[in-house]
Design a protein around this motif. Structure first.
Motif, PDB file in Angstrom:
ATOM      1  N   LEU A  97      44.503  50.657  56.436  1.00  0.00           N
ATOM      2  CA  LEU A  97      44.177  51.943  55.818  1.00  0.00           C
ATOM      3  C   LEU A  97      45.284  52.373  54.852  1.00  0.00           C
ATOM      4  O   LEU A  97      45.015  52.937  53.787  1.00  0.00           O
ATOM      5  N   LEU A 153      44.948  50.440  51.764  1.00  0.00           N
ATOM      6  CA  LEU A 153      43.800  50.961  51.017  1.00  0.00           C
ATOM      7  C   LEU A 153      44.177  52.236  50.270  1.00  0.00           C
ATOM      8  O   LEU A 153      43.849  52.405  49.093  1.00  0.00           O
ATOM      9  N   LEU A 160      43.311  59.312  56.522  1.00  0.00           N
ATOM     10  CA  LEU A 160      42.480  58.227  57.047  1.00  0.00           C
ATOM     11  C   LEU A 160      42.831  57.922  58.499  1.00  0.00           C
ATOM     12  O   LEU A 160      41.945  57.684  59.327  1.00  0.00           O
ATOM     13  N   PHE A 197      41.329  60.503  60.699  1.00  0.00           N
ATOM     14  CA  PHE A 197      39.896  60.258  60.857  1.00  0.00           C
ATOM     15  C   PHE A 197      39.662  59.112  61.838  1.00  0.00           C
ATOM     16  O   PHE A 197      38.782  59.172  62.711  1.00  0.00           O
ATOM     17  N   PHE A 198      40.482  58.054  61.704  1.00  0.00           N
ATOM     18  CA  PHE A 198      40.358  56.899  62.586  1.00  0.00           C
ATOM     19  C   PHE A 198      40.601  57.305  64.037  1.00  0.00           C
ATOM     20  O   PHE A 198      39.900  56.871  64.952  1.00  0.00           O
ATOM     21  N   VAL A 240      37.586  58.860  65.448  1.00  0.00           N
ATOM     22  CA  VAL A 240      36.488  57.947  65.762  1.00  0.00           C
ATOM     23  C   VAL A 240      36.748  57.171  67.037  1.00  0.00           C
ATOM     24  O   VAL A 240      35.832  56.918  67.809  1.00  0.00           O
ATOM     25  N   GLY A 284      30.771  58.791  59.292  1.00  0.00           N
ATOM     26  CA  GLY A 284      31.537  59.459  58.240  1.00  0.00           C
ATOM     27  C   GLY A 284      32.746  58.648  57.825  1.00  0.00           C
ATOM     28  O   GLY A 284      33.014  58.478  56.627  1.00  0.00           O
ATOM     29  N   PHE A 285      33.448  58.103  58.819  1.00  0.00           N
ATOM     30  CA  PHE A 285      34.684  57.370  58.544  1.00  0.00           C
ATOM     31  C   PHE A 285      34.394  56.123  57.714  1.00  0.00           C
ATOM     32  O   PHE A 285      35.023  55.874  56.683  1.00  0.00           O
ATOM     33  N   LEU A 344      33.472  56.981  54.217  1.00  0.00           N
ATOM     34  CA  LEU A 344      34.646  57.382  53.429  1.00  0.00           C
ATOM     35  C   LEU A 344      35.445  56.170  52.977  1.00  0.00           C
ATOM     36  O   LEU A 344      35.818  56.029  51.805  1.00  0.00           O
ATOM     37  N   VAL A 345      35.675  55.255  53.947  1.00  0.00           N
ATOM     38  CA  VAL A 345      36.468  54.067  53.611  1.00  0.00           C
ATOM     39  C   VAL A 345      35.748  53.230  52.569  1.00  0.00           C
ATOM     40  O   VAL A 345      36.359  52.727  51.617  1.00  0.00           O
TER      41      VAL A 345
END
Lengths: 219, 670
Positions: A108, A111, A139, A142-143, A146, B658-659, B662-663
């Motif tokens: 990530l 990226l 990111l 967010f990860f 999840v 969503g993740f 987004l990626v």
């Protein structure tokens, strides 16, 4: 304090923001997560404060004070209070285990450096080079949302996203207006308070904080 | 134009009054205002039809960016006039109908709103105005459909079918019109027609196919008719009359306006396609209406049948025009428009009559009616007049228009490519077979529903309906008689509309008077003479019979029940029912109708040899619905079930969506 030193300080503090984000993926102990969040909040405040020197804008200095109070003190202590009612709780079994999470996190980060190359070139200010750090924090947050099961980890993930957005905003726009930052910070504070209440309600009703076992959203 | 706009405003006001007035004033206030609106629109449309003038109006007040365009020419005036006549009767009828309905606010408020949109659509003269009017019509009709019996599962089912079909149709029309507007760079109908040469033939054909699918689904042409036999029976009867008498006609209006006048005639195959769909609709509708035992379903299928006849006429007109025979094309279109106007009149009467029967007995199942002629004499008379008209009995309007249509088709036989000749011949054959099947259907409706003895208590206790309901039916039935005996009254107006509806503005075929010499086959269009002749034959035969009775003395007439075959002890159970009446026909056409039999015999517990009860159930499926629509629906619901597995309730999965998105977006940015 010279300009050069303040720039170094911004860079260091931004690095700490990203490092603490990675730390949240690494540590399973919820108390360690809260500590990482606290350090991140303080680092974010430091970014704002150093930027205030670097640009010479007292408004950002005031923003730094607000960020320090809300993200460095109030929110972590609110979360710590939740964790204290449930001592010894750990993120025992994340959906993706820690080594794999760290590998994903490095992906990530790469990226976000690739993506941020698109817009850091637009400005010549050396500070804008730091934008990928904020994006990577978003990111990773967010990860975390999840892949982690515990409600507290989820809240931490949400706060990481918010801190990352704040960092991007600081370095790209040379500080957001005080009013906007004030609004955002108070919103986040309110969200944390609401989530804290929800977590307490969850514990009373279900006896655990494991989001994975909640399937009631399914129509 | 001012009168037309006044009428439109009055209809909208009537709808608002229906919404806000207290129950005591609501029904009358709204009904009378709505009838007044129709009078104003009628006056305006009548002036345009009588003079042949056109009016147009552009205002930037109503629609942002484009402004609203309204225009009246003879073609749109004809549809406005027909809608206004039907609307006038329906408004009168609704006064008494709604007064006896509890919770009538929805019905009283939506009926004038629906009417207003029906009056608006033919006047809309730009792509944006037309689509908005069209969608408003779809929405108000959908709400109107649900105003009564919305708790019944059949009504909900009908509303779902109707909503799906009408919106799919509107989507096709929208695509077609957008393509048209984009290619010509114009938005108003007049400028599109002027810049028609910019269109290449493949584009024009694509526009034709798209808009024709959309308009045909509104008109209820086979195989896009599936909503019609559900929606018309389930709607409140005044709404059914408006739907069948006015809304369905606007599908034909759309075909004429867009495909004929805007696209300028086009290729021959377009119109052969229209004829083919017309033939299919006429036969399929007539067959189903003769097999149906539900009065309103029978009428709904009969609408499909009549729209088929109109489409045959419209298609013949287009084919003849593509062939260069302007006068004949104009005659065929005149016949089609005449049939459409007549259909509005008699189908309006019939639906209002069916509503009166349902109002008086609480059922519309012909097997449970019977003997209404003695109990509801006025309704029966008016229903019978309209039924005779729809069966094209000379002296009534149905005959005049079908005769003209037959003339147009027979003379079109001189058209050049053999395929056109074949289409004309098929049209003639379809017209003939449809006539017979329609007669069967309405003999069944009158014979088993209104004559004979009542089969149930509900039919036994039926009473004549309120005067305003009778008045509503009488206005339309009177129209059937007048247009049948004096077609000369309306033919000039129809001729102007037909000329406006043909590309390139065909010359008035009847400009020099009513006479038209058709050279290839000699015949005269004189329904008046035919009616007089028929009347003379009947009078002479009747008089001769009476005279013979008087002379002979021994022959005394004896009065018994209808369907009694002269028996004295006739009971309702011995009578023929609608189902049994239709049975031979169902047997003949079993391949198309596919009747389902369901015989259930219950034995008494002690012995197999004694029967306790026998129940017999018979239903007729819509073959097209089963073959073409059911597989699509089950595929859609399979896909829906499959898609439902994706969101399984896990918070993590939702967040992961969503993740990942987004990626992926970020990765695409690099």
């Amino acid at each position: 304090m010279t300009l050069g030193f303040s720039l170094d300080l911004v860079e260091l503090a931004s690095g700490i923001v990203l490092a603490t984000a990675v730390l949240t993926l690494w540590r399973k102990d919820l108390r360690a997560l809260i500590s990482a969040l606290r350090i991140q909040g303080i680092a974010l405040a430091a970014v704002a404060a150093a930027l205030a020197f670097y640009i010479g804008d007292a408004g950002i200095g005031f923003v730094a004070v607000v960020v320090f109070a809300v993200k460095g003190l109030v929110i972590p202590s609110l979360l710590a209070r939740v964790v204290r009612t449930d001592p010894g709780s750990r993120e025992a079994d994340p959906l993706i285990n820690v080594p794999a999470s760290l590998v994903v996190a490095s992906g990530l980060i790469v990226l976000s450096f690739l993506v941020a190359g698109q817009f850091t070139g637009l400005l010549s200010d050396p500070v804008t080079r730091l934008a990928p750090l904020g994006l990577a924090t978003v990111l990773i947050g967010f990860f975390l949302l999840v892949t982690r099961r515990k409600a507290i980890s989820q809240i931490v993930g949400l706060l990481l996203v918010d801190n990352g957005v704040a960092l991007v905003a600081f370095v790209l726009t040379a500080g957001v207006p005080l009013l906007v930052e004030l609004g955002v910070s108070l919103d986040v504070l309110l969200a944390v308070v609401v989530l804290q209440v929800l977590v307490a309600a969850m514990r009373v009703r279900f006896g655990h904080l494991d989001l994975d076992q909640l399937r009631e959203l399914h129509d | 134009m001012v009168a037309y706009l006044t009428g439109l405003c009055a209809a909208v006001l009537a709808s608002l009054l229906g919404l806000v007035l207290p129950p005591r004033w609501r029904v009358r206030g709204s009904g009378i205002l709505s009838a007044t609106a129709c009078v104003f629109s009628m006056a305006s449309a009548g002036e345009v039809l009588a003079s042949g003038n056109s009016y147009s109006l552009h205002t930037s007040l109503l629609l942002p960016f484009t402004g609203a365009d309204l225009a009246l020419d003879p073609l749109s005036a004809l549809f406005i006039a027909t809608t206004a006549v039907v609307g006038f009767s329906v408004s009168l009828y609704t006064i008494a109908y709604a007064a006896h309905t509890p919770n009538n606010r929805a019905l009283v408020a939506t009926q004038p709103a629906f009417l207003a949109t029906l009056l608006l659509v033919p006047a809309a003269s730009s792509v944006a105005t037309f689509m908005i009017a069209w969608e408003l019509m779809a929405l108000t009709s959908l709400i109107a459909l649900l105003t009564e019996h919305r708790e019944r599962p059949e009504t909900r089912d009908a509303a779902q079918w109707y909503a799906a079909m009408t919106h799919a149709g509107a989507a096709f029309i929208l695509l077609g019109l957008i393509l048209l507007a984009a290619r010509t760079g114009e938005q108003s109908f007049a400028s599109i027609a002027a810049s028609r040469p910019l269109l290449s033939m493949p584009i024009a054909s694509a526009v034709f196919v798209l808009t024709f699918i959309g308009f045909a689904s509104k008109a209820g042409a086979v195989p896009l008719h599936v909503w019609l036999p559900r929606a018309h029976p389930e709607a409140p009867s005044p709404i059914s009359a408006l739907m069948s008498g006015a809304m369905v006609s606007l599908g034909i209006y759309g075909i004429l306006r867009v495909d004929e006048t805007l696209l300028g005639g086009g290729k021959l195959w377009w119109w052969l396609l229209v004829v083919a769909m017309g033939v299919a609709s006429a036969l399929f509708g007539a067959l189903h209406s003769s097999a149906s035992a539900d009065l309103k379903r029978l009428l709904a299928y009969s609408t499909v049948d009549n729209i088929g006849l109109v489409l045959i006429g419209v298609g013949a007109a287009g084919a003849l025009l593509a062939n260069g025979q302007r006068i004949l094309a104009s005659l065929a279109l005149l016949a089609a428009l005449y049939q459409l106007v007549n259909h509005s009149l008699f189908k309006g009467t019939l639906f209002l009559g069916a509503g009166a029967v349902q109002h008086a007995t609480g059922t519309r199942d012909l097997d449970q009616l019977g003997g209404l002629a003695a109990r509801m004499p006025l309704t029966t008379t008016l229903f019978a007049v309209a039924a005779l008209a729809i069966c094209a009995v000379p002296g009534l309007n149905g005959f005049a228009s079908e005769w003209l249509l037959l003339q147009g088709l027979l003379h079109g036989f001189a058209a050049h490519p053999a395929v056109t000749q074949a289409a004309m011949l098929t049209g003639v054959a379809a017209l003939a077979l449809t006539g017979g099947l329609t007669a069967t259907a309405f003999v069944k409706a009158i014979g088993t529903g209104f004559l004979g003895q009542p089969r149930t208590g509900a039919a036994e206790s039926a009473r004549e309906v309120a005067p305003s309901m009778v008045a509503g039916m009488a206005v339309l039935a009177l129209g059937c008689v007048v247009l049948g005996i004096l077609p000369g009254l309306v033919v000039p107006a129809l001729d102007r509309a037909a000329s406006a509806g043909l590309a390139g503005g065909a010359p008035n075929s009847l400009a020099s008077g009513l006479g038209l010499d058709l050279t290839s086959l000699k015949s005269a269009i004189e329904p008046g003479q035919l009616a007089a002749g028929l009347l003379a034959v009947v009078t002479v035969a009747w008089g001769g019979l009476k005279l013979a009775q008087k002379r002979a003395g021994f022959y005394r007439p004896r009065r018994t029940e209808a369907w009694g075959c002269g028996r004295e002890l006739q009971t309702p159970r011995m009578e023929i029912t609608a189902t049994s009446f239709a049975e031979p026909l169902q047997r003949v056409f079993a391949d198309v109708l596919r009747p389902n039999h369901d015989l259930e015999v219950t034995h008494i517990a002690e012995s197999q040899y004694f029967v306790e009860a026998i129940t017999f159930h018979r239903s007729v499926d819509d073959a097209i619905e089963r073959v073409a629509y059911r597989p699509v629906i089950s595929a859609m619901s399979w896909w829906g079930r499959l898609a439902r597995r994706v969101p399984n309730g896990s918070v993590h999965r939702y967040l992961a969506f969503g993740f990942v998105a987004l990626v992926l977006v970020l990765a695409a940015l690099t």
